[in-house]
Enzyme design. Structure first.
Site, PDB file in Angstrom:
ATOM      1  N   GLY A   1       0.841  -1.206   0.000  1.00  0.00           N
ATOM      2  CA  GLY A   1       0.000   0.000   0.000  1.00  0.00           C
ATOM      3  C   GLY A   1       0.872   1.251   0.000  1.00  0.00           C
ATOM      4  O   GLY A   1       1.564   1.541   0.984  1.00  0.00           O
TER       5      GLY A   1
ATOM      6  N   LYS B   1      -6.191   3.027  18.848  1.00  0.00           N
ATOM      7  CA  LYS B   1      -6.157   3.852  17.631  1.00  0.00           C
ATOM      8  C   LYS B   1      -7.563   4.373  17.304  1.00  0.00           C
ATOM      9  O   LYS B   1      -7.759   5.558  17.019  1.00  0.00           O
ATOM     10  CB  LYS B   1      -5.591   3.014  16.471  1.00  0.00           C
ATOM     11  CG  LYS B   1      -5.723   3.636  15.117  1.00  0.00           C
ATOM     12  CD  LYS B   1      -4.899   4.899  14.961  1.00  0.00           C
ATOM     13  CE  LYS B   1      -5.197   5.542  13.629  1.00  0.00           C
ATOM     14  NZ  LYS B   1      -4.459   6.714  13.319  1.00  0.00           N
TER      15      LYS B   1
ATOM     16  N   CYS C   1     -10.131   9.162   8.131  1.00  0.00           N
ATOM     17  CA  CYS C   1     -10.183   8.339   9.354  1.00  0.00           C
ATOM     18  C   CYS C   1     -11.346   8.601  10.307  1.00  0.00           C
ATOM     19  O   CYS C   1     -11.975   7.669  10.785  1.00  0.00           O
ATOM     20  CB  CYS C   1      -8.886   8.515  10.113  1.00  0.00           C
ATOM     21  SG  CYS C   1      -7.545   7.601   9.380  1.00  0.00           S
TER      22      CYS C   1
HETATM   23  C1  UDX Z   1      -6.380  12.275  11.911  1.00  0.00           C
HETATM   24  C2  UDX Z   1      -5.658  12.141  13.259  1.00  0.00           C
HETATM   25  O1  UDX Z   1      -5.314  13.437  13.745  1.00  0.00           O
HETATM   26  C3  UDX Z   1      -4.411  11.282  13.104  1.00  0.00           C
HETATM   27  O2  UDX Z   1      -3.805  11.064  14.364  1.00  0.00           O
HETATM   28  C4  UDX Z   1      -4.799   9.937  12.490  1.00  0.00           C
HETATM   29  O3  UDX Z   1      -3.653   9.135  12.271  1.00  0.00           O
HETATM   30  C5  UDX Z   1      -5.560  10.121  11.189  1.00  0.00           C
HETATM   31  O4  UDX Z   1      -6.691  10.989  11.391  1.00  0.00           O
HETATM   32  P1  UDX Z   1      -5.996  13.727   9.725  1.00  0.00           P
HETATM   33  O5  UDX Z   1      -7.294  13.152   9.271  1.00  0.00           O
HETATM   34  O6  UDX Z   1      -4.844  13.700   8.789  1.00  0.00           O
HETATM   35  O7  UDX Z   1      -5.495  12.982  11.047  1.00  0.00           O
HETATM   36  O8  UDX Z   1      -6.213  15.260  10.110  1.00  0.00           O
HETATM   37  P2  UDX Z   1      -6.540  16.090  11.432  1.00  0.00           P
HETATM   38  O9  UDX Z   1      -5.537  17.143  11.572  1.00  0.00           O
HETATM   39  O10 UDX Z   1      -6.799  15.245  12.593  1.00  0.00           O
HETATM   40  O11 UDX Z   1      -7.896  16.839  11.009  1.00  0.00           O
HETATM   41  C6  UDX Z   1      -9.100  16.118  10.769  1.00  0.00           C
HETATM   42  C7  UDX Z   1     -10.209  17.077  10.436  1.00  0.00           C
HETATM   43  O12 UDX Z   1     -10.569  17.872  11.569  1.00  0.00           O
HETATM   44  C8  UDX Z   1      -9.850  18.084   9.324  1.00  0.00           C
HETATM   45  O13 UDX Z   1     -10.947  18.245   8.468  1.00  0.00           O
HETATM   46  C9  UDX Z   1      -9.548  19.359  10.076  1.00  0.00           C
HETATM   47  O14 UDX Z   1      -9.756  20.525   9.312  1.00  0.00           O
HETATM   48  C10 UDX Z   1     -10.542  19.254  11.230  1.00  0.00           C
HETATM   49  N1  UDX Z   1     -10.108  20.037  12.393  1.00  0.00           N
HETATM   50  C11 UDX Z   1      -8.972  19.711  13.081  1.00  0.00           C
HETATM   51  C12 UDX Z   1     -10.894  21.117  12.809  1.00  0.00           C
HETATM   52  O15 UDX Z   1     -11.932  21.421  12.210  1.00  0.00           O
HETATM   53  N2  UDX Z   1     -10.490  21.832  13.905  1.00  0.00           N
HETATM   54  C13 UDX Z   1      -9.366  21.528  14.620  1.00  0.00           C
HETATM   55  O16 UDX Z   1      -9.094  22.216  15.611  1.00  0.00           O
HETATM   56  C14 UDX Z   1      -8.570  20.436  14.184  1.00  0.00           C
HETATM   57  P1  ADP Z   2      -4.269   5.276   3.354  1.00  0.00           P
HETATM   58  O1  ADP Z   2      -4.771   6.680   3.532  1.00  0.00           O
HETATM   59  O2  ADP Z   2      -4.699   4.356   4.479  1.00  0.00           O
HETATM   60  O3  ADP Z   2      -2.791   5.203   3.100  1.00  0.00           O
HETATM   61  P2  ADP Z   2      -4.815   4.949   0.516  1.00  0.00           P
HETATM   62  O4  ADP Z   2      -6.122   4.657  -0.135  1.00  0.00           O
HETATM   63  O5  ADP Z   2      -4.163   6.277   0.293  1.00  0.00           O
HETATM   64  O6  ADP Z   2      -5.022   4.668   2.069  1.00  0.00           O
HETATM   65  O7  ADP Z   2      -3.745   3.840   0.075  1.00  0.00           O
HETATM   66  C1  ADP Z   2      -3.952   2.462   0.106  1.00  0.00           C
HETATM   67  C2  ADP Z   2      -3.220   1.823  -1.087  1.00  0.00           C
HETATM   68  O8  ADP Z   2      -3.265   0.416  -0.935  1.00  0.00           O
HETATM   69  C3  ADP Z   2      -3.838   2.130  -2.456  1.00  0.00           C
HETATM   70  O9  ADP Z   2      -2.874   2.769  -3.284  1.00  0.00           O
HETATM   71  C4  ADP Z   2      -4.234   0.741  -3.009  1.00  0.00           C
HETATM   72  O10 ADP Z   2      -4.004   0.619  -4.411  1.00  0.00           O
HETATM   73  C5  ADP Z   2      -3.302  -0.187  -2.237  1.00  0.00           C
HETATM   74  N1  ADP Z   2      -3.783  -1.569  -2.125  1.00  0.00           N
HETATM   75  C6  ADP Z   2      -4.989  -1.995  -1.666  1.00  0.00           C
HETATM   76  N2  ADP Z   2      -5.045  -3.344  -1.650  1.00  0.00           N
HETATM   77  C7  ADP Z   2      -3.837  -3.798  -2.093  1.00  0.00           C
HETATM   78  C8  ADP Z   2      -3.263  -5.112  -2.301  1.00  0.00           C
HETATM   79  N3  ADP Z   2      -3.939  -6.228  -1.998  1.00  0.00           N
HETATM   80  N4  ADP Z   2      -2.001  -5.185  -2.792  1.00  0.00           N
HETATM   81  C9  ADP Z   2      -1.307  -4.057  -3.058  1.00  0.00           C
HETATM   82  N5  ADP Z   2      -1.773  -2.806  -2.879  1.00  0.00           N
HETATM   83  C10 ADP Z   2      -3.030  -2.671  -2.407  1.00  0.00           C
END
Ligand code: UDX
Ligand code: ADP
Length: 479
Positions: free
Chosen positions: A12, A225, A281
């Protein structure tokens, strides 16, 4: 023991796998890191000589790629070979919410994880440590283990193969991924085999202080997580809920956040009210918790967490409704400039971005949207909005009302203000704080509105211009 580990494979090459493996390769020059992906186009982009073409944008990533690619970091489509050579395999594939079947709309679709486990079972050789990197529902490690064991038996019980499965969730935040990976608050490793945990933690010891490496059992690691993301998302929904109350009562959400943030038990981070959380996420992980809680008959727990997602959806629609209301109750044929489409600044990722739902609402009401984002590809916007870009819009000097409900992308923000009825800030890109609003006011059609869902505009900044301002959670409107 560390010497045992010479070769890592990451399945991935996405937002998690790409940056994480780049940093590991950078910090551990003696380990060969192969990142594989079934999407050949994505691998080609990772290998492009023009570093502007890397499939993801992260500050600091380019420099690492420059240093490590071709040295001990390789991006490849040869999954079989890279798995066969690996002592340790990270699973870093997508785990989106299921669209149909049991648990649809809540549970994660684990078909990609399962496919990986099968590939590992088939192609690996000798002793291999399999590490869950993707955020996964609790007990996934057990499922991976059972796939590895049964697939191995069905392959004739090759006694030369053996596996340990560890959970090592990634806490990086997009936009600051490299900084987060280089200086993590903690590294979490869950597993039941001490030797395997040691081998994995030895990698991180190259740059992470020992005290920041937390080892626990596998289920606590998986659940930690999900819980971390649920707590963070809950904070955003809490402050966004208060923003609505601020607007109704005359309070200011920034002041409320400042006041409560000084309480050391609450803390000042993650209290910025915005257009609603996005990203791959938060929603997915909360829905996973909801599914899990329902599964165990804990319906009150499920309802509690589901409320966080519900509030987020409501908040996004609240903003679109408010825009329509302020623009005299109709936006049909009105030109609205959208500033920012990514789910947050410093990333080109649009997954679950609040901009998607807000723009869809506005298009549905017949608005003509001019959408700017410094990093998001217009093809991605088309895909997200499920409406093709109408490039004809760019040619018109005057608003063409017959084009209602369509959109085009914008490169030059300055000229795009011409005849616009409103500008809406949805992502906190730094360049938006440098907009010349005096110049914009001259170009816009009046009464003109600026909607700031990211608090990038100071309260008095537009006072001297003929512009109406709405700021998130500001009960003391300028006009
Ligand atoms: C999140 C977690 O922070 C990270 O630990 C996990 O591994 C993946 O998910 P991410 O989704 O990359 O990370 O961004 P993050 O900075 O957490 O922001 C998430 C959303 O909340 C964004 O849309 C951001 O704009 C919003 N946000 C964040 C707010 O609206 N206000 C804030 O104060 C902080
Ligand atoms: P994340 O944000 O969790 O990194 P993404 O969607 O950006 O998720 O990336 C996941 C990647 O995993 C994609 O590029 C997809 O093509 C790859 N992937 C999914 N299943 C397989 C698999 N069985 N073998 C190899 N690559 C895979």
């Amino acid at each position: 023991m560390y010497k045992l580990l010479k070769n890592i494979c990451c399945i991935g090459a996405g937002y998690v796998g790409g940056p994480t493996m780049s940093v590991i390769a950078d910090k551990c020059p003696n380990i060969i890191v192969n990142v594989v992906d079934s999407n050949k186009k994505r691998i080609d982009l990772w290998n492009s000589t023009d570093l502007n073409k890397l499939p993801i944008f992260e500050p600091g990533l380019e420099q690492i790629i420059k240093r490590c690619r071709g040295r001990n970091l390789h991006f490849s489509s040869n999954i079989r070979e890279c798995i066969a050579k690996a002592d340790m395999i990270f699973i870093s594939v997508n785990t989106p919410t299921k669209k149909k079947g049991i648990g649809a709309g809540k549970a994660s679709d684990l078909k990609w994880v399962e496919a990986c486990a099968r590939q590992v079972a088939e192609f690996s050789s000798g002793y291999t440590i399999v590490v869950e990197k993707s955020t996964l529902p609790v007990k996934t490690a057990e499922a991976i283990k059972s796939i590895l064991e049964t697939a191995q038996l069905s392959l004739g019980g090759d006694s030369k193969k053996s596996f340990d499965v560890l959970s090592n969730p990634e806490f990086l935040s997009e936009g600051s991924a490299i900084e987060d990976l280089e200086n993590p608050d903690r590294v979490l490793i869950g597993g039941d085999n001490k030797k395997a945990i040691k081998i994995l933690s030895n990698i991180y010891r190259n740059w992470v202080p020992e005290k920041n490496i937390i080892c626990t059992n596998i289920w606590s690691s998986e659940l930690a997580k999900l819980t971390a993301n649920a707590f963070l998302a809950q904070r955003i929904s809490s402050i966004n809920a208060i923003s609505a109350l601020c607007e109704s009562t005359g309070a200011d959400v920034r002041e409320v956040a400042r006041a409560i943030g000084t309480d050391s038990r609450i803390g000042s981070k993650f209290l910025d009210s915005g257009p609603g959380f996005g990203g791959s996420c938060f929603k997915k992980d909360i829905l996973n918790l909801v599914y899990l809680s329902n599964y165990f008959g804990l319906n009150e727990v499920a309802n509690f967490w589901e409320g966080v997602v519900h509030l987020n959806n409501w908040h996004q629609h609240r903003i679109s409704e408010l825009i329509i209301k302020k623009l005299l109750g109709t936006i049909t044929g009105k030109k609205i400039l959208i500033l920012g489409f990514a789910f947050k600044a410093n990333t080109n990722d649009t997954r679950e971005s609040a901009a998607i739902s807000i723009c869809r609402d506005l298009l549905e009401e017949g608005a003509i949207l001019f959408i700017h984002d410094p990093k998001v590809d217009p093809n991605q916007i088309s895909e997200d909005l499920k409406i093709k870009e109408n490039i004809e819009l760019k040619k018109y000097k005057e608003i063409n009302y017959s084009e209602e409900g369509s959109w085009c992308s914008v490169i030059n923000i300055k000229s795009s203000f011409k005849n616009a009825d409103a500008a809406v800030v949805l992502t906190e890109w730094e360049e938006y704080s440098r907009i010349d609003w005096g110049d914009a006011a001259i170009k816009m059609r009046h009464p003109a509105w600026v909607f700031d869902a990211r608090s990038i505009i100071e309260k008095d900044q537009l006072k001297s211009f003929d512009l109406n301002l709405w700021r998130i959670g500001d009960g003391s409107m300028v006009k």
